[in-house]
Design an enzyme around this catalytic site. Structure first.
Site, mmCIF file in Angstrom:
data_model
loop_
_atom_site.group_PDB
_atom_site.id
_atom_site.type_symbol
_atom_site.label_atom_id
_atom_site.label_comp_id
_atom_site.label_asym_id
_atom_site.label_seq_id
_atom_site.Cartn_x
_atom_site.Cartn_y
_atom_site.Cartn_z
ATOM 1 N N ARG A 111 0.850 -1.201 0.000
ATOM 2 C CA ARG A 111 0.000 0.000 0.000
ATOM 3 C C ARG A 111 0.886 1.252 0.000
ATOM 4 N NH1 ARG A 111 -4.804 -0.655 3.133
ATOM 5 N NH2 ARG A 111 -5.050 1.540 2.605
ATOM 6 N N VAL B 299 13.986 -13.552 16.205
ATOM 7 C CA VAL B 299 13.764 -14.073 17.560
ATOM 8 C C VAL B 299 14.120 -13.015 18.591
ATOM 9 C CG1 VAL B 299 14.360 -15.881 19.220
ATOM 10 C CG2 VAL B 299 14.317 -16.408 16.777
ATOM 11 N N GLY C 160 13.339 -9.821 19.125
ATOM 12 C CA GLY C 160 13.552 -8.412 18.769
ATOM 13 C C GLY C 160 14.992 -7.952 18.856
ATOM 14 N N LYS D 33 9.758 -19.390 17.322
ATOM 15 C CA LYS D 33 11.054 -18.954 17.859
ATOM 16 C C LYS D 33 11.797 -20.131 18.498
ATOM 17 C CE LYS D 33 9.245 -14.293 18.507
ATOM 18 N NZ LYS D 33 8.496 -13.418 19.396
#
Ligand code: HSE
Length: 432
Positions: free
Chosen positions: A48, A133, A135, A206
């Site tokens: 978008r 995994v 952040g 994770k």
């Protein structure tokens, strides 16, 4: 410093992508100095275009991601769109056209990491995914590189911030699950549809990635045993408190005692308040690693959010660009041990079981017999008669370690006893 810039294509410009673009622009000089060449954002593919943030110049924006990764002059593709397709095709096409890839896509890596690694290897490119995994927390690189000379036996962590926030609220305020979820949603921690988080799918992906790297074998999402945390009640927290514990949604990856297999699982569990993971509050993540030579290590920090995740992406981008300038590649897939993944029934764990039983002679002996018949040894028993005159008592049993199949078989048999009026709570106990 090389003057010709390294060209970066960004796939996705949402919460993470826009932060990546912003940091690449605002820290351009530092990044260039650290890499040894400037890095240039050469194109940004979005679905978008009207929604693009981060001050990305309009001329860089395209809706044709395939054409962008096929350009042939792109050095690094940064994939932050998530999901399986078109991400997988775009990543493999990027490799085919001479680009390395930095990805934050945990679902894809957990489901089909082998295909990505094989494509990267075939075309001599890098595949880095620190952001997939936990952040911002440096975890993939330490496991893949810093601990590459050690033997990891266990990885146990809180790898989902949304569920940690909810459980922490339940613990500290006595709130029930729905109330705590509503607060997490109002504060923007929980998605409008929180299923992936609360049912443990996010944490399971994770866990698959962590187990594969830690044990140098292939672990896929389907190999991970998963239980969400929607059934955890305020009564479970009360029981945990009586045991000096709290409850966390844990991802646990273990090497079997005989070394011949591994397991990976996600489920809520009681852990002692003295365990480092018990003090991980709010939406923070933490991963506890046990390695033979290094001992116990804990990695802690923000596990989600635009800036923290972008930090991990940028770290990978710098590493991949450096490799490229040196005409080298970083570590590829390491799955040489080919260790099988055992089913949950073979995991050795402990149970905390809270039963409502008839308060009359012989009941305790009957219950104890069921445990003995399943080869499960009892650690502690606490019985509390009730004042409400219903002729029932609460019986709390904590077991020693036993195979999960024996423990669940025990619970099943207990449910069939006439004198057991109900199983109020069952929770695994970890971290001791
Ligand atoms: N939804 C995840 C969490 C972050 O709550 O931790 C992305 O993996």
């Amino acid at each position: 410093m090389r003057s010709r810039p390294l060209k970066v294509a960004l796939l996705g410009c949402g919460v993470v992508g826009s932060e990546v673009a912003r940091i690449m622009t605002t820290h351009a000089d530092d990044l260039a100095a650290r890499i040894g060449a400037p890095v240039e954002l050469a194109g940004v593919a979005v679905r978008r275009p009207d929604k693009v943030r981060g001050g990305v110049p309009a001329e860089l924006i395209t809706t044709d991601a395939t054409a962008l990764v096929k350009r042939g002059d792109i050095d690094v593709v940064v994939e932050v769109i998530g999901g399986i397709e078109p991400a997988r095709s775009l990543i493999t096409t990027a490799f085919e056209h001479g680009a390395s890839v930095v990805s934050a896509n945990k679902a894809l890596l957990a489901q089909d990491g082998a295909t990505l690694y094989a494509a990267a290897d075939q075309h001599g490119q890098d595949l880095y995914y620190e952001a997939a995994v936990a952040g911002a927390i440096p975890l993939i690189r330490p496991l893949r590189e810093s601990l590459a000379g050690d033997k990891i036996n266990r990885v146990m962590g809180i790898v989902n911030g949304t569920t940690n926030f909810i459980l922490d609220k339940m613990d500290t305020s006595g709130a029930g699950y729905s109330e705590a979820l509503d607060e997490a949603t109002a504060l923007g921690y929980a998605e409008a549809d929180p299923t992936a988080d609360v049912e443990g799918f996010d944490a399971a992906a994770k866990a698959a990635i962590l187990a594969g790297i830690a044990f140098h074998t292939r672990v896929r999402l389907d190999d991970v045993y998963r239980e969400g945390m929607t059934e955890v009640t305020a009564a479970d927290f009360a029981s945990a408190k009586q045991m000096g514990c709290t409850i966390k949604l844990l991802a646990i990856c273990e090497r079997a005692a005989d070394g011949g297999s591994v397991t990976a699982r996600v489920h809520p569990a009681m852990i002692p308040l003295s365990h480092p993971l018990a003090s991980v509050r709010e939406a923070y993540n933490a991963v506890f690693v046990e390695a033979e030579a290094a001992g116990r290590l804990m990695f802690y920090g923000p596990g989600a959010g635009g800036s923290p995740t972008a930090s991990a992406v940028l770290g990978d981008l710098v590493a991949v660009c450096r490799n490229r300038l040196n005409e080298a590649t970083g570590p590829g897939e390491s799955a040489y041990t080919r260790l099988p993944v055992s089913p949950m029934g073979e995991v050795v764990t402990r149970y905390h079981i809270s039963l409502d039983v008839a308060d009359k002679p012989g009941v305790l002996a009957q219950v104890a017999t069921v445990f003995a018949e399943h080869g499960v040894s009892i650690d502690t028993v606490r019985q509390q008669g009730r004042q409400d005159g219903d002729g029932e008592a609460s019986l709390v049993v904590v077991t020693h370690r036993a195979p999960d199949a024996a423990l669940s078989g025990t619970v099943e048999a207990l449910r069939k006893l006439d004198t057991v009026r109900g199983v109020a709570s069952i929770m695994r106990v970890e971290g001791e």
